[in-house]
Design a protein around this motif. Structure first.
Motif, PDB file in Angstrom:
ATOM      1  N   LEU A 102       0.822  -1.198   0.000  1.00 20.53           N
ATOM      2  CA  LEU A 102       0.000   0.000   0.000  1.00 20.53           C
ATOM      3  C   LEU A 102       0.866   1.262   0.000  1.00 20.53           C
ATOM      4  N   LEU A 103       1.937   1.255   0.793  1.00 20.42           N
ATOM      5  CA  LEU A 103       2.858   2.384   0.835  1.00 20.42           C
ATOM      6  C   LEU A 103       3.532   2.598  -0.527  1.00 20.42           C
ATOM      7  N   LEU A 104       3.996   1.545  -1.143  1.00 21.27           N
ATOM      8  CA  LEU A 104       4.623   1.650  -2.468  1.00 21.27           C
ATOM      9  C   LEU A 104       3.633   2.168  -3.508  1.00 21.27           C
ATOM     10  N   ALA A 105       2.384   1.717  -3.426  1.00 22.78           N
ATOM     11  CA  ALA A 105       1.368   2.200  -4.370  1.00 22.78           C
ATOM     12  C   ALA A 105       1.138   3.692  -4.191  1.00 22.78           C
ATOM     13  N   CYS A 106       1.067   4.142  -2.932  1.00 26.03           N
ATOM     14  CA  CYS A 106       0.868   5.584  -2.679  1.00 26.03           C
ATOM     15  C   CYS A 106       2.047   6.406  -3.170  1.00 26.03           C
ATOM     16  N   ILE A 107       3.256   5.926  -2.944  1.00 23.46           N
ATOM     17  CA  ILE A 107       4.449   6.643  -3.411  1.00 23.46           C
ATOM     18  C   ILE A 107       4.464   6.708  -4.930  1.00 23.46           C
ATOM     19  N   THR A 108       4.149   5.618  -5.588  1.00 22.07           N
ATOM     20  CA  THR A 108       4.132   5.581  -7.050  1.00 22.07           C
ATOM     21  C   THR A 108       3.105   6.555  -7.604  1.00 22.07           C
ATOM     22  N   ILE A 109       1.931   6.584  -7.022  1.00 21.63           N
ATOM     23  CA  ILE A 109       0.881   7.503  -7.492  1.00 21.63           C
ATOM     24  C   ILE A 109       1.315   8.947  -7.290  1.00 21.63           C
ATOM     25  N   THR A 110       1.929   9.244  -6.141  1.00 22.22           N
ATOM     26  CA  THR A 110       2.384  10.605  -5.856  1.00 22.22           C
ATOM     27  C   THR A 110       3.458  11.039  -6.837  1.00 22.22           C
ATOM     28  N   ILE A 111       4.422  10.176  -7.098  1.00 23.82           N
ATOM     29  CA  ILE A 111       5.512  10.513  -8.017  1.00 23.82           C
ATOM     30  C   ILE A 111       4.976  10.697  -9.428  1.00 23.82           C
ATOM     31  N   CYS A 112       4.124   9.811  -9.868  1.00 22.38           N
ATOM     32  CA  CYS A 112       3.584   9.908 -11.231  1.00 22.38           C
ATOM     33  C   CYS A 112       2.740  11.162 -11.420  1.00 22.38           C
ATOM     34  N   ASN A 113       2.053  11.602 -10.397  1.00 22.19           N
ATOM     35  CA  ASN A 113       1.225  12.793 -10.513  1.00 22.19           C
ATOM     36  C   ASN A 113       2.025  14.083 -10.368  1.00 22.19           C
ATOM     37  N   SER A 114       3.197  14.023  -9.753  1.00 29.69           N
ATOM     38  CA  SER A 114       3.977  15.244  -9.545  1.00 29.69           C
ATOM     39  C   SER A 114       4.907  15.556 -10.714  1.00 29.69           C
ATOM     40  N   ILE A 115       5.235  14.579 -11.541  1.00 32.38           N
ATOM     41  CA  ILE A 115       6.109  14.809 -12.695  1.00 32.38           C
ATOM     42  C   ILE A 115       5.253  15.251 -13.870  1.00 32.38           C
ATOM     43  N   PRO A 116       5.501  16.454 -14.387  1.00 33.14           N
ATOM     44  CA  PRO A 116       4.699  16.888 -15.536  1.00 33.14           C
ATOM     45  C   PRO A 116       5.075  16.099 -16.789  1.00 33.14           C
ATOM     46  N   MET A 117       4.091  15.570 -17.430  1.00 34.88           N
ATOM     47  CA  MET A 117       4.321  14.856 -18.679  1.00 34.88           C
ATOM     48  C   MET A 117       4.199  15.872 -19.810  1.00 34.88           C
ATOM     49  N   THR A 118       5.322  16.298 -20.319  1.00 36.59           N
ATOM     50  CA  THR A 118       5.313  17.291 -21.383  1.00 36.59           C
ATOM     51  C   THR A 118       5.734  16.639 -22.687  1.00 36.59           C
ATOM     52  N   ARG A 119       5.449  17.339 -23.750  1.00 36.12           N
ATOM     53  CA  ARG A 119       5.806  16.837 -25.071  1.00 36.12           C
ATOM     54  C   ARG A 119       6.088  18.032 -25.969  1.00 36.12           C
ATOM     55  N   CYS A 120       6.344  17.772 -27.208  1.00 38.89           N
ATOM     56  CA  CYS A 120       6.636  18.847 -28.153  1.00 38.89           C
ATOM     57  C   CYS A 120       5.451  19.803 -28.248  1.00 38.89           C
TER      58      CYS A 120
END
Length: 120
Positions: free
Chosen positions: A9-27
């Motif tokens: 559960l802790l790993l899932a929460c960390i993964t969700i937090t990291i994925c949501n905090s990194i902006p997915m940018t593109r060209c």
């Protein structure tokens, strides 16, 4: 609670937090095949150039038109190259002019003395 369940559960929460905090940018220019080679210069309000970045391997030139729309330009076209060179010249002249004004203004005190000598 089971310790292994807590760990998952802790790993899932960390993964969700990291994925949501990194902006997915593109060209910024989505389809480079549909980019115009030139635009009427009188319609252009601003020009921005983007060098290749980790998330976009293309060199991009985007113009903001006076009606606030943004359009990508072909960075290899003669028009775009001339436009960027003109922008660089204007910025250099503006910088040079502002340096002259800054050097000519007094920097200390409310009173200033004026010279009676002629300036050239």
């Amino acid at each position: 609670m089971n310790p292994s369940f807590q760990c998952i559960l802790l790993l899932a929460c960390i993964t969700i937090t990291i994925c949501n905090s990194i902006p997915m940018t593109r060209c910024r220019c989505p389809n480079p095949k549909q980019i115009p080679k030139a635009i009427n210069r009188t319609l252009i309000a601003d020009v921005i150039q983007y060098k290749p970045r980790p998330y976009c391997n293309r060199y991009e030139v985007i113009v903001t038109l006076k009606n606030k729309t943004k359009t990508c330009l072909d960075p290899k076209s003669k028009f775009t190259i001339a436009l960027l060179q003109a922008k660089e010249r204007m910025e250099a002249n503006r910088k040079k002019h502002s340096m002259k004004i800054t050097a000519a203004t007094p920097t200390s005190g409310a009173t200033s003395s004026y010279s009676t000598k002629k300036r050239h």
